[in-house]
Design an enzyme around this catalytic site. Structure first.
Site, PDB file in Angstrom:
ATOM      1  N   GLY B  86       0.819  -1.201   0.000  1.00 19.81           N
ATOM      2  CA  GLY B  86       0.000   0.000   0.000  1.00 19.81           C
ATOM      3  C   GLY B  86       0.855   1.253   0.000  1.00 19.81           C
ATOM      4  O   GLY B  86       1.952   1.245  -0.534  1.00 19.81           O
ATOM      5  N   LEU B  87       0.336   2.291   0.628  1.00 23.30           N
ATOM      6  CA  LEU B  87       1.023   3.570   0.699  1.00 23.30           C
ATOM      7  C   LEU B  87       1.411   4.102  -0.669  1.00 23.30           C
ATOM      8  O   LEU B  87       2.525   4.530  -0.884  1.00 23.30           O
ATOM      9  CB  LEU B  87       2.269   3.473   1.592  1.00 23.30           C
ATOM     10  CG  LEU B  87       2.028   3.468   3.088  1.00 23.30           C
ATOM     11  CD1 LEU B  87       3.329   3.356   3.831  1.00 23.30           C
ATOM     12  CD2 LEU B  87       1.276   4.722   3.510  1.00 23.30           C
ATOM     13  N   CYS B  88       0.493   3.979  -1.611  1.00 22.23           N
ATOM     14  CA  CYS B  88       0.798   4.528  -2.924  1.00 22.23           C
ATOM     15  C   CYS B  88      -0.433   5.249  -3.458  1.00 22.23           C
ATOM     16  O   CYS B  88      -0.818   5.098  -4.599  1.00 22.23           O
ATOM     17  CB  CYS B  88       1.269   3.458  -3.877  1.00 22.23           C
ATOM     18  SG  CYS B  88       0.282   1.981  -3.847  1.00 22.23           S
ATOM     19  N   GLY B  89      -1.071   6.027  -2.572  1.00 24.33           N
ATOM     20  CA  GLY B  89      -2.198   6.832  -3.008  1.00 24.33           C
ATOM     21  C   GLY B  89      -3.352   5.956  -3.459  1.00 24.33           C
ATOM     22  O   GLY B  89      -3.621   4.923  -2.875  1.00 24.33           O
TER      23      GLY B  89
END
Lengths: 136, 287
Positions: B86-89
């Protein structure tokens, strides 16, 4: 530019070679074939083998692993699964691969023969080419 | 009113977060560069493949190969290509949303839909909702190799040839630029007529072995290449999306730190003023 061939060798990972050459000898699946400028257009599959090309009086060799060749009067396009110039071959790796494949075969159970054999073939040709023992 | 110490602590924690997002941004930028060169290196092959197929299609019979054959569609397979992390908008949620919309549309047309996922995020989404998946691949992020593409392509082709599915779609993020990634739904099978690329047409072509044999080997290759390209595109998109997201996060932390510092200084000043007043008041009282 007259009477020369444009040779392009591409693999999924990179463009290996792209230049003008005078003559090409390629390992077709139905036998080796040579290409000079003005060749009749044709399309063929390639097997594991050595592809040679001549610039002037100089022959250079590449290892090719399966693929296709599209030959035109002034252009040859090789689409190979992998291709390496003689000087790029990692001989250690090839030797290791050969050993591994041979071990697999000698165990003789649960082995994918076709795969093992293909990897022996690849390794053998790579080694041959790297040691410059080009059969020609 | 938070005390001075509270504010100071918050500034510290925001600073820590900023450090992390900054580092992630740098990592994503480095990975993006790698992924981008991979795409660029794979492009000549894909293009050459298309042009060889194009010139072949001109001469060979169109319905000689099962991969070209159109069957009445009853079962459709949709493959959704997401990232593992994750952590990709909105990268993963965008592709999943579009994929689910597409599946709903197909179901509304009365078709059976098989779902496959590539990437952990897609798998988790469907698992949480108890939606059965035909097949899933994970752990590809960051180390896509041609071998993965071959494996996936082989599975798809086998499934198509034994007529379990009649059509296969692949949904992935196409990498346009660092700022723009576009969700694309591509039809993998049956292979659509390949357009002629406008290269020189030689009437008497020689095939060795026959055109049919060449088709046999070229078409599966074509699928592999399509899958491989999609994997690379998706990977570059993921890193680009992550880079942008992390850059925004870093900017937001900067802003927050600024605000908190202002608040901190104000509180500090207020405290000093108050102390001064006390001292002055004390001195006055002693007079």
């Amino acid at each position: 530019m007259e009477n020369r061939l444009r040779l392009e060798i591409v693999t999924p990972h990179r463009l290996v070679f792209s230049d003008e050459v005078d003559e090409i000898v390629a390992p077709g699946s139905e036998g080796e074939f040579g290409v000079l400028p003005g060749h009749v257009p044709f399309l063929t599959t390639l097997k594991i083998g050595i592809l040679g090309y001549r610039r002037g009086n100089n022959w250079d060799y590449l290892f090719t692993n399966w693929g296709y060749a599209e030959v035109g009067p002034d252009k040859v396009v090789i689409l190979a699964e992998s291709a390496e110039k003689a000087e790029e071959i990692d001989i250690e790796r090839a030797l290791a691969a050969k050993k591994r494949a041979e071990q697999r075969l000698s165990r003789a159970e649960d082995v994918d023969f076709v795969r093992a054999q293909a990897s022996i073939e690849r390794a053998t040709i790579r080694i041959q080419l790297a040691e410059k023992k080009v059969p020609r | 009113m938070p005390t001075l110490r509270d504010i100071k602590r918050r500034i510290g924690s925001v600073k820590n977060t900023r450090q992390i997002t900054k580092a992630m941004k740098m990592v994503a930028a480095a990975k993006l560069r790698k992924a981008q060169t991979k795409i660029i290196e794979a492009r000549p092959y894909a293009n050459k493949m298309a042009s060889v197929l194009g010139s072949l299609a001109l001469r060979a019979e169109r319905d000689v190969h099962p991969l070209l054959l159109k069957r009445p569609r009853k079962t459709v397979e949709v493959i959704i290509l997401t990232g593992d992390r994750g952590l990709c908008g909105a990268f993963n949620s965008n592709i999943i949303r579009r994929g689910v919309e597409f599946i709903k549309k197909l179901r509304a047309d009365g078709l059976d839909v098989n779902i496959c996922t590539i990437g952990r995020k897609g798998r988790d989404y469907f698992k949480r909702r108890d939606i059965p998946l035909r097949k899933m691949w994970t752990g590809l992020s960051g180390r896509v190799s041609y071998f993965n593409a071959q494996e996936i392509a082989q599975d798809i082709i086998d499934n198509y040839i034994n007529e379990t599915v009649d059509e296969v779609y692949l949904a992935y993020n196409e990498f346009r630029s660092v700022m723009v990634q576009r969700v694309t739904i591509m039809k993998l099978l049956p292979i659509e007529p390949i357009e002629e690329t406008g290269e020189t047409f030689w009437p008497d072509f020689i095939y060795e072995p026959s055109a049919g044999d060449i088709y046999d080997r070229l078409l599966p290759k074509h699928i592999e290449i399509q899958v491989f390209r999609a994997l690379l595109e998706s990977q570059a998109s993921e890193e680009a999306a992550r880079m942008t997201a992390m850059e925004n996060a870093t900017k937001n932390s900067d802003e927050m730190i600024e605000k908190l510092t202002l608040q901190y200084n104000k509180a500090r000043q207020a405290a000093i003023t108050k102390e001064l007043m006390d001292i002055v008041g004390g001195v006055e009282a002693l007079k």
